[in-house]
Design an enzyme around this catalytic site. Structure first.
Site, PDB file in Angstrom:
ATOM      1  N   GLU A   1       0.854  -1.182   0.000  1.00 23.78           N
ATOM      2  CA  GLU A   1       0.000   0.000   0.000  1.00 23.78           C
ATOM      3  C   GLU A   1       0.899   1.244   0.000  1.00 23.78           C
ATOM      4  OE1 GLU A   1      -2.793   0.259   3.239  1.00 23.78           O
ATOM      5  OE2 GLU A   1      -3.717   2.048   2.424  1.00 23.78           O
TER       6      GLU A   1
ATOM      7  N   GLY B   1       3.561   2.205  10.932  1.00 19.62           N
ATOM      8  CA  GLY B   1       3.331   1.383  12.111  1.00 19.62           C
ATOM      9  C   GLY B   1       3.131  -0.085  11.769  1.00 19.62           C
ATOM     10  N   ALA B   2       2.248  -0.331  10.807  1.00 17.75           N
ATOM     11  CA  ALA B   2       1.918  -1.711  10.479  1.00 17.75           C
ATOM     12  C   ALA B   2       1.100  -1.737   9.197  1.00 17.75           C
ATOM     13  CB  ALA B   2       1.114  -2.347  11.607  1.00 17.75           C
ATOM     14  N   MET B   3       0.883  -2.952   8.675  1.00 15.95           N
ATOM     15  CA  MET B   3       0.129  -3.073   7.431  1.00 15.95           C
ATOM     16  C   MET B   3      -0.781  -4.290   7.485  1.00 15.95           C
ATOM     17  SD  MET B   3      -0.566  -1.886   4.461  1.00 15.95           S
ATOM     18  CE  MET B   3      -1.823  -2.684   3.479  1.00 15.95           C
ATOM     19  N   GLU B   4      -2.030  -4.072   7.058  1.00 22.05           N
ATOM     20  CA  GLU B   4      -3.099  -5.053   7.247  1.00 22.05           C
ATOM     21  C   GLU B   4      -3.216  -6.124   6.167  1.00 22.05           C
ATOM     22  OE1 GLU B   4      -3.604  -1.721   6.506  1.00 22.05           O
ATOM     23  OE2 GLU B   4      -5.281  -1.446   5.129  1.00 22.05           O
TER      24      GLU B   4
ATOM     25  N   GLU C   1      -5.168  -3.218  12.848  1.00 19.21           N
ATOM     26  CA  GLU C   1      -4.875  -4.042  11.660  1.00 19.21           C
ATOM     27  C   GLU C   1      -5.841  -5.223  11.603  1.00 19.21           C
ATOM     28  OE1 GLU C   1      -3.124  -2.406   9.779  1.00 19.21           O
ATOM     29  OE2 GLU C   1      -2.133  -1.123  11.250  1.00 19.21           O
TER      30      GLU C   1
ATOM     31  N   GLU D   1      -9.682   3.944   6.726  1.00 17.28           N
ATOM     32  CA  GLU D   1      -8.825   4.365   7.841  1.00 17.28           C
ATOM     33  C   GLU D   1      -9.597   5.072   8.955  1.00 17.28           C
ATOM     34  OE1 GLU D   1      -6.268   2.994   8.217  1.00 17.28           O
ATOM     35  OE2 GLU D   1      -5.562   2.397   6.224  1.00 17.28           O
TER      36      GLU D   1
HETATM   37  N1  B3K Z   1      -2.864   0.846   5.755  1.00 16.20           N
HETATM   38  C1  B3K Z   1      -1.554   0.979   6.355  1.00 16.20           C
HETATM   39  C2  B3K Z   1      -0.862   2.241   5.993  1.00 16.20           C
HETATM   40  C3  B3K Z   1      -0.245   2.216   4.653  1.00 16.20           C
HETATM   41  C4  B3K Z   1       0.558   3.462   4.429  1.00 16.20           C
HETATM   42  C5  B3K Z   1       1.099   3.530   3.041  1.00 16.20           C
HETATM   43  N2  B3K Z   1       2.000   4.633   2.898  1.00 16.20           N
HETATM   44  C6  B3K Z   1      -1.598   0.836   7.829  1.00 16.20           C
HETATM   45  C7  B3K Z   1      -2.890   1.134   8.484  1.00 16.20           C
HETATM   46  O1  B3K Z   1      -3.433   2.215   8.400  1.00 16.20           O
HETATM   47  O2  B3K Z   1      -3.427   0.258   9.090  1.00 16.20           O
HETATM   48 ZN    ZN Z   2      -5.352   1.526   8.941  1.00 13.08          ZN
END
Ligand code: B3K
Ligand code: ZN
Length: 866
Positions: free
Chosen positions: A132, A272-275, A309, A331
């Site tokens: 993402e 922070g993290a990615m889902e 996440e 988000e």
């Molecule tokens: N969806 C990801 C963030 C992605 C950021 C890309 N630059 C984490 C989150 O919001 O859960």
């Molecule tokens: Zn998110």
């Protein structure tokens, strides 16, 4: 196609408009990836492509391809001639295509050369992905947009010794040996997904397993993958995951949908993290924790992000976004969900105050600055610049207002309806709002304006007491200041939770009124709202209980009234907020050299300290000094040096006034798991007391830096770092020695060092040249340069400070532009600075602008400089 590397044109600054959205001409039903992982990784892709109904039969197929070394391209097994391909900066068109076809590609990527940490990259010895928003097209050519959903089958192969672990989304359906020391694994994801949710990981990691039984009785395997040696640090994250899974079942009836849920901890991670579906990838800082290595605040952050996440599995993954302008659809909604979860498991009052503190420190400044944008932006050049506090946190506040207006039950029904109607598709913000409207029968269209309008509304309140008529008249009026590109603002619907207190501090019922939508709730829909309350005495209104809308209240309360709210009100947020107003007034007075106005604040704090609420975490919040980022917003223009001095004087005055109770709290050593509240108060006490120039308290703080509990130890070190005490050097050196082999704790040491009162520009250069500093690691980078610019106001706000920070961004821009752009905000605030700081900072930003290579950083700088 020729076998040698293809020269691609460089990226351009194209502006993408929300109004330009068109559905894709082609869809991808399925993709098979065959990835041969090595220093040079070969990616073969087989796509089943179909022209969409209604698309022009002549339409070419657009494939995004970013920095790819494309070696082969075939349609239905035939090489595509160059004449049918048109190359552009970030991809290419393929022309003359049948209605359905199989497209195959082969390319080479180099994870270790990928310093941008997007696509497939090396995090230490492990390789992992971040797709993402547009990382997938750095792995293979693809229609890299969220409204193209496909079934993925992924075959990974690699040297077994180097990469014993091969993970991708979904279920592992086959694995085995390939000869010559190679092995492979095949993964299938049963859910069609957009490519930004794709993930793969290859590495040598330890696994911690647990399991979770859903309310339907299905057993889910939970697997956390971490560096060897860190197995003992995942208990908290694992526990948080299980609670989140239970909570989503109980609250929204949503149960997990795959057999395995995997979390991988990566040391090098931009956010922070990615889902990713079934395979979250986390910044290790948000997974690994023990009371010895992480603070209570980190524990709470882990709880929130693990839940966030996980919750994305429905709000984001099962129903995704049609285009990136709809980002807040997943988000804002998911932040709202994780906030509710944290309120339930950690305490609603303290959580709500933390949420508002964060919103005011991060989002309000953004909304009032050069990069202000609506929660649903109208245009962007680099979408990664729009993963902002506005899209996330203000987006969550909008969802909260919707929830407030329709109530828990209708919200639950509406969310379930949204998820079932749009399951497996890409949706828009209207789809979500409509589902809530249908479930509740309430027309919610006026709330769409919140998504489109930037800037924080100001809500002013005036009062009139008519003794003769026996009537208290309240007049609310709203106004949103202009933001870049949006001069004229409309009134917004504002849910206003309100209490009226009589002389004895007892609540008086709100009168009937067309705007009244609940016992203590008004919905303000126009510019103004007038409320006449029959009463035989003047009433004290307490507006915005629980922070019922993301607005700034402007009121004419006198000090005594603020004190009454701070001491008598039951709503914790309102108490805290009244104290914040008093703090801001005290600071403003000190800026004018008027120390006399401090009295009401000090007196109120003393009363609270003498009779504190039961929850010590709440006491700590009430007594804490305001965050400088929020305080800063109270001034049209700031002299930063004076600002810092005034805040220091203010804190010292508070320390002296509260010296008695603070000394008692500071002496304690609460180390139990359940004692986070006590710890918060103890750390707060140390933080204030070290400002009083007394050897005894500084010695106590130094002792506490040796505590085995990290909250106490780091809290004491942070407190000392704001003094010029000689105890600091000793404590800091010993902290460093103790933790130098633990990267996450060392990050904290770097952050405290960069923000320390005595760390000037030369000292910061020293940290950047430190043997443990690492330009490639985002956590370390944020710890040093980020903390310096955000926390070390006295030294950042100098000509040399701005110049050094700009130099850091310039270098970072060459390797990790996304991070450089995200970190650039402190350099964009010159319009709000007084001379000469304004000129110095503008100059540093303008010079940086001439050297910027990325669209990311350029877009940020242009917003401020234009
Ligand atoms: N969806 C990801 C963030 C992605 C950021 C890309 N630059 C984490 C989150 O919001 O859960
Ligand atoms: Zn998110």
């Amino acid at each position: 196609m020729a076998d040698e590397a293809r020269q691609v044109p460089t990226a351009t600054d194209t502006r993408i408009l929300r109004s330009d959205y068109r559905p894709p001409d082609y869809d991808i039903d399925a993709i098979e990836l065959d990835v041969r992982i090595d220093t040079e990784t070969e990616v073969r892709a087989r796509l089943q492509v179909r022209r969409c109904e209604g698309a022009d039969p002549e339409a070419p197929l657009w494939l995004d391809a970013r920095e790819l070394d494309l070696r082969a391209l075939e349609v239905d097994g035939e090489a595509v001639s160059e004449a049918r391909i048109r190359h552009e900066a970030e991809g290419f068109y393929v022309e003359q295509l049948p209605e359905r076809f199989e497209l195959t590609t082969r390319c080479i990527i180099k994870p270790e050369a990928n310093t941008a940490l997007e696509g497939f990259y090396a995090s230490g010895p492990m390789y992992c992905t971040q797709c993402e928003a547009h990382g997938f097209s750095r792995i293979t050519p693809y229609i890299d947009r969220p409204d193209v959903l496909a079934r993925f089958r992924v075959r990974l192969s690699a040297e077994r010794v180097r990469f014993p672990l091969l993970l991708a989304n979904g279920d592992c359906v086959e694995r085995g040996e390939e000869g010559e020391g190679l092995h492979f694994a095949v993964w299938e994801d049963p859910f069609a997904k957009p490519c930004y949710l794709f993930a793969m990981v290859a590495g040598d990691l330890a696994v911690v397993r647990d399991s979770y039984r859903t309310s339907e009785g299905r057993d889910i395997a939970l697997e956390f993958y971490v560096d060897h040696g860190n197995e003992g640090l995942v208990d908290h994250a694992m526990g948080a995951l299980k609670r989140a899974m239970r909570w989503d079942e109980e609250t929204f009836g949503l149960a997990y949908d795959l057999d395995t849920y995997m979390v991988v901890a990566a040391r090098a991670f931009n956010m922070g993290a990615m889902e990713n579906k079934g395979l979250n990838i986390f910044n290790s800082a948000l997974v690994l924790a023990s009371p010895e290595t992480a603070t209570d605040a980190t524990f709470d952050a882990i709880t929130a992000v693990i839940a966030h996440e996980y919750f994305h599995n429905y709000t984001g993954n099962r129903v995704t976004c049609r285009d990136w302008f709809q980002l807040s659809l997943k988000e804002g909604l998911t932040v709202f969900r994780d906030q509710r979860f944290s309120e339930d498991v950690l305490g609603a009052e303290v959580q709500r105050i933390d949420q508002v503190r964060m919103l005011r420190a991060m989002q309000f400044p953004e909304d009032a600055g050069p990069t202000a944008h609506p929660v649903r932006p109208e245009a962007y050049k680099e979408v990664n610049n729009f993963y902002t506090a506005t899209v996330y946190e203000k987006g969550a506040e909008i969802v909260r207002m919707l929830h407030t207006c329709i109530g828990e039950e209708a919200f639950r029904e509406g969310l379930r309806r949204y998820l079932s109607v749009h399951d497996g598709t890409a949706a828009t913000i209207e789809d979500f709002v409509n589902a809530l409207a249908e479930a509740s029968g309430v027309d919610l269209t006026p709330f769409l304006a919140w998504y489109g309008q930037a800037g924080t509304p100001r809500l002013s309140l005036t009062r009139e007491w008519d003794a003769e008529a026996g009537c208290m008249r309240l007049r609310f009026s709203q106004h949103t200041p202009a933001t870049p590109g949006q001069a004229n603002k409309k009134p917004l619907p504002i849910p206003l939770r309100l209490r009226l207190l009589d002389g004895a501090g007892e609540p008086v019922a709100l009168p009937e009124h067309p705007a009244r939508i609940g016992e203590d709730m008004l919905l303000m829909e126009a510019d103004t709202l007038t409320l006449d309350v029959p009463s035989d005495q003047p009433l004290l209104p307490v507006p915005l209980l629980g922070f019922s809308a993301p607005v700034i209240v402007e009121s004419d309360f006198n000090a005594l009234e603020l004190q009454r709210i701070a001491v008598q009100e039951r709503d914790a947020f309102a108490r805290w907020d009244a104290l914040q107003q008093m703090q801001a007034r005290a600071h403003a007075a000190l800026m004018r050299d008027d120390g006399t106005v401090l009295e009401p604040l000090l007196n109120t704090l003393q009363r609270i300290a003498a009779n504190p609420p039961e929850d010590e975490a709440l006491t700590a919040q009430l007594l804490a000094a305001p965050r400088s980022a929020w305080l800063w917003e109270q001034y049209p223009r700031v002299d930063p040096q004076r600002f810092v001095e005034a805040l220091e004087q203010q804190k010292l005055a508070i320390a002296r006034a509260l010296c008695g109770p603070l000394s008692v709290w500071a002496q304690r050593q609460p180390v139990g798991d359940e004692q986070a509240g006590e710890r918060a108060l103890t750390v707060l006490a140390l933080d204030y007391l070290v400002l009083i120039d007394a050897d005894s308290t500084r010695a106590l703080a130094r002792q506490r830096t040796e505590a085995t509990n990290m909250t106490l130890s780091l809290g004491a070190l942070t407190a000392l770092s704001q003094t010029h005490s000689s105890d600091l050097a000793v404590a800091s050196a010993s902290f460093y020695e103790r933790w130098r082999s633990q990267p996450l704790v060392l990050d904290r040491w770097f952050a405290v060092s960069a923000a320390a009162r005595h760390t000037d520009v030369e000292a910061l250069r020293g940290l950047l040249a430190h043997e443990d500093f690492d330009w490639q690691n985002p956590n370390r980078m944020r710890a040093v340069a980020g903390s310096f610019a955000r926390e070390n106001l006295a030294h950042f706000h100098t000509e040399a400070g701005y110049t050094l920070f700009a130099e850091v961004l310039e270098r970072l821009d060459g390797s990790n532009p996304q991070l450089a752009a995200r970190m650039s905000r402190p350099l964009l605030g010159f319009a709000r600075l007084e001379a000469p700081w304004a000129d110095w900072q503008r100059e540093a930003a303008a010079t940086l602008r001439t050297k910027t290579r990325s669209v990311h950083l350029r877009e940020m700088l242009d917003a401020a400089l234009d």
